[in-house]
Design an enzyme around this catalytic site. Structure first.
Site, PDB file in Angstrom:
ATOM      1  N   VAL A 186       0.813  -1.227   0.000  1.00 55.47           N
ATOM      2  CA  VAL A 186       0.000   0.000   0.000  1.00 55.47           C
ATOM      3  C   VAL A 186       0.847   1.278   0.000  1.00 55.47           C
ATOM      4  CG1 VAL A 186      -1.941  -1.118   1.172  1.00 55.47           C
ATOM      5  CG2 VAL A 186      -0.250   0.126   2.530  1.00 55.47           C
TER       6      VAL A 186
ATOM      7  N   ILE B 202      -7.623  -4.720  20.212  1.00 56.64           N
ATOM      8  CA  ILE B 202      -8.345  -5.793  19.519  1.00 56.64           C
ATOM      9  C   ILE B 202      -7.434  -7.007  19.423  1.00 56.64           C
ATOM     10  CG2 ILE B 202      -9.620  -6.410  17.414  1.00 56.64           C
ATOM     11  CD1 ILE B 202     -10.757  -3.896  18.854  1.00 56.64           C
TER      12      ILE B 202
ATOM     13  N   ASN C   6      -7.248  -0.511   5.603  1.00 58.88           N
ATOM     14  CA  ASN C   6      -7.039  -1.225   6.868  1.00 58.88           C
ATOM     15  C   ASN C   6      -5.573  -1.598   7.112  1.00 58.88           C
ATOM     16  OD1 ASN C   6      -7.819  -3.273   9.114  1.00 58.88           O
ATOM     17  ND2 ASN C   6      -6.751  -4.505   7.594  1.00 58.88           N
TER      18      ASN C   6
ATOM     19  N   TYR D  83       3.464   5.429  15.317  1.00 57.52           N
ATOM     20  CA  TYR D  83       2.114   4.879  15.123  1.00 57.52           C
ATOM     21  C   TYR D  83       1.054   5.938  15.464  1.00 57.52           C
ATOM     22  CZ  TYR D  83      -1.686   1.397  15.446  1.00 57.52           C
ATOM     23  OH  TYR D  83      -2.847   0.680  15.267  1.00 57.52           O
ATOM     24  N   ALA D  84       1.244   6.643  16.583  1.00 59.85           N
ATOM     25  CA  ALA D  84       0.273   7.672  16.995  1.00 59.85           C
ATOM     26  C   ALA D  84       0.190   8.781  15.948  1.00 59.85           C
ATOM     27  CB  ALA D  84       0.683   8.253  18.347  1.00 59.85           C
ATOM     28  N   ALA D  85       1.359   9.200  15.448  1.00 57.16           N
ATOM     29  CA  ALA D  85       1.369  10.266  14.434  1.00 57.16           C
ATOM     30  C   ALA D  85       0.682   9.790  13.164  1.00 57.16           C
ATOM     31  CB  ALA D  85       2.813  10.686  14.137  1.00 57.16           C
ATOM     32  N   SER D  86       0.917   8.526  12.789  1.00 57.67           N
ATOM     33  CA  SER D  86       0.290   8.014  11.553  1.00 57.67           C
ATOM     34  C   SER D  86      -1.224   7.954  11.707  1.00 57.67           C
ATOM     35  CB  SER D  86       0.849   6.630  11.189  1.00 57.67           C
ATOM     36  OG  SER D  86       0.373   5.623  12.055  1.00 57.67           O
ATOM     37  N   LYS D  87      -1.699   7.496  12.856  1.00 54.87           N
ATOM     38  CA  LYS D  87      -3.147   7.332  13.036  1.00 54.87           C
ATOM     39  C   LYS D  87      -3.835   8.678  13.286  1.00 54.87           C
ATOM     40  CE  LYS D  87      -3.305   2.842  12.453  1.00 54.87           C
ATOM     41  NZ  LYS D  87      -3.982   2.254  11.301  1.00 54.87           N
TER      42      LYS D  87
ATOM     43  N   SER E 251      -6.938   4.491  14.995  1.00 56.97           N
ATOM     44  CA  SER E 251      -6.685   3.832  16.282  1.00 56.97           C
ATOM     45  C   SER E 251      -6.945   4.860  17.375  1.00 56.97           C
ATOM     46  CB  SER E 251      -5.226   3.375  16.356  1.00 56.97           C
ATOM     47  OG  SER E 251      -4.891   3.026  17.687  1.00 56.97           O
TER      48      SER E 251
END
Ligand code: NAP
Length: 245
Positions: A62, A186, A88, A153-157, A140
């Site tokens: 992706v 999850i 996703n 991860y936080a910056a991406s989401k 997220s």
């Protein structure tokens, strides 16, 4: 609910992506399944075919623009149109900022945020032409609240959430909607890898006192993808057992 509709789902080989694919198939959608390697999609494809759906599988990273454009072209050729796009595919490469490498930062931003941009850009042209479409991005709760050890991860989401609202504003005049789901904890391979003490700490923070199942997320995606949410765009629905309120 999705009879005659085509849904493209990225990262559909397992976990949340697989549950989303099977939920949409159970509700009548034909599926364009994407993952890094098409043969990893056999399990998802087999189960969806048992439900009587048409399914095609595509190998695509992706984060690579040319590959994404080719995949969307192939899906449009194979199915005639894309009605639902679910962005996703996602990865983590955790570490405190002090020790986070530039490569780990780039890898997570490239898959989670750039991948969402690339697939949206490639699929939106067809959706705008047909004056219909629903894009659902998997964000997220970490993108809403941050988390020590997950700056990339936080910056991406967080970026996915801001991007979702922008897409909603740009495409709403063509009746194309864009919403996000922000899952909490999850049970998938992604979370299985966390140490037991981290998992127990997380559990103690969840008001509904259980970890989520991929199907909990898939139910909300199906709502956002379908007619029941036809007056909903630019929204983020947290699916986290109440962890964020
Ligand atoms: P998962 O079990 O790791 O599945 C993700 C899928 O995406 C895998 O099949 C993976 O392939 C694929 N993928 C990874 N990089 C890709 C790329 N560059 N191109 C195409 N496909 C790629 O993860 P999950 O837990 O189901 O998570 C799905 C989404 O939900 C992610 O966006 C994640 O950030 C989000 N989310 C998950 C949780 C959770 O608690 N699990 C919470 C909040 C948000 P590989 O086999 O190569 O990895």
């Amino acid at each position: 609910m999705f009879e005659g509709k085509t849904a493209l789902i990225t990262g559909a080989a397992r976990g949340i992506g697989q549950a989303i694919a099977l939920k949409l198939a159970a509700e009548g959608a034909d599926l364009a399944l994407c993952d890094l390697q098409a043969d990893w999609l056999e399990e998802t494809a087999g189960k969806a075919k048992e439900l009587g759906r048409r399914v095609e599988c595509y190998s695509v990273d992706v984060s690579k623009g040319d590959a994404v454009n080719e995949t969307v072209k192939a899906v449009e050729k194979d199915f005639g149109k894309i009605d639902v796009l679910v962005n996703n595919a996602g990865i983590t490469k955790d570490g405190l900022i002090m020790r986070m490498s530039e490569d780990d930062w780039d890898a997570v931003l490239n898959v989670n945020l750039k991948g969402t941009f690339l697939f949206t850009k490639a699929a939106m042209r067809g959706m705008m032409k047909q004056c219909a479409g629903s894009i659902v991005n998997i964000a997220s709760i970490i993108g809403l609240m941050g988390n020590a050890g997950q700056a990339n991860y936080a910056a991406s989401k967080g970026g996915v959430i801001a991007f979702t609202k922008t897409v909603a504003k740009e495409l709403s005049s063509r009746n194309v909607r864009c919403n996000a789901v922000a899952p909490g904890f999850i049970k998938t391979k992604m979370t299985d890898e966390l140490p037991e003490e981290v998992q127990q700490k997380m559990l103690s923070m969840i008001p509904l006192a259980r970890f989520g199942e991929p199907e909990d997320v898939a139910d909300v995606v199906a709502f956002l993808a379908g007619k029941a949410s036809s007056y909903v765009t630019g929204q983020v629905i947290s699916t986290c057992g109440g962890m964020v309120m």
